[in-house]
Design an enzyme around this catalytic site. Structure first.
Site: not given
Length: 250
Positions: A114-115
């Site tokens: 996940s960013c």
């Protein structure tokens, strides 16, 4: 994604876009090859679309955010310096709403899917560490495409399903809808020199930011062949592959 890549690949010209997503979509960074198996399950169930970004970074969940795309021909400075310059309009806009942001200080991690699981120099976070904006870049021929996701009110249930963790703990914004977009566009016009500055002579001391001109039919026709490069489907082997059929552009 196809429009943003087309803008970067065209004759060198600055461009700025701010847009929303009509349904929950997970965008994967240009070089992100590790996909969680349950993402395909969510796509098969029709609960999530999967697309590939031309820019880098990790996966971003769209649908409860605003996305910006910035095309900047030959910006000067190091990549960290360019990130700072390209994010100044957001820092100003959130400070004016009483929700100050500053750059992240963590190192990039290839172990996180996940960013929004880490906060690097490319990102903007609040004082409590909650990440509001995640950004990523693509450089080509000295020209820059920078993408960013401005999280508004992410759905906790869907976020946990996608990332097996809680979304950022974000305070609600004092503006929403068109008012928020106009606030962001006014700030962008002050800090991105190629944008038209809104006329302050309107009612109440400000006037709406004029909408961007829609793409012409010939422009849509030029973009259509790119669509398959950014839509992801699951091949027989389980590897990611571009969509083979390209829907007609309208």
């Amino acid at each position: 994604m196809a429009i943003d890549a087309w803008l970067l690949d065209g004759p060198p010209a600055p461009a700025f876009r701010l847009y929303r997503w009509w349904r929950p979509t997970l965008s994967l960074g240009r070089h992100q090859r590790r996909l969680e198996p349950h993402w395909w399950d969510l796509q098969r169930q029709g609960r999530l679309d999967l697309v590939r970004r031309p820019s880098g970074g990790r996966a971003v969940l769209h649908g409860a955010d605003l996305t910006y795309a910035l095309v900047w021909p030959r910006p000067q400075g190091t990549r960290s310096e360019v990130y700072g310059l390209a994010l100044t309009w957001l820092v100003e806009a959130f400070a004016a709403m009483g929700l100050p942001l500053h750059g992240g200080r963590q190192a990039a991690s290839l172990q996180r899917s996940s960013c929004f699981a880490t906060s690097t120099v490319a990102d903007l976070v609040h004082a409590n560490g909650a990440k509001r904006v995640g950004s990523a870049q693509l450089w080509r021929g000295g020209h820059l495409l920078q993408h960013g996701s401005i999280q508004l009110a992410p759905c906790p249930a869907l976020w946990r399903e996608v990332f097996s963790g809680d979304p950022p703990d974000l305070d609600p914004l004092p503006l929403a809808g068109i008012a928020l977009e106009e606030h962001l566009l006014r700030s962008a016009a002050r800090w991105l020199p190629w944008l038209p500055v809104p006329d302050p002579g309107g009612a109440g001391g400000s006037s709406p930011v004029p909408p961007l001109a829609p793409l012409a039919p010939q422009e849509l026709a030029a973009i259509a062949p790119r669509l398959g490069h950014y839509r992801l489907t699951e091949s027989v082997s389980g590897e990611t592959s571009p969509e083979l059929t390209i829907p007609r552009a309208t």
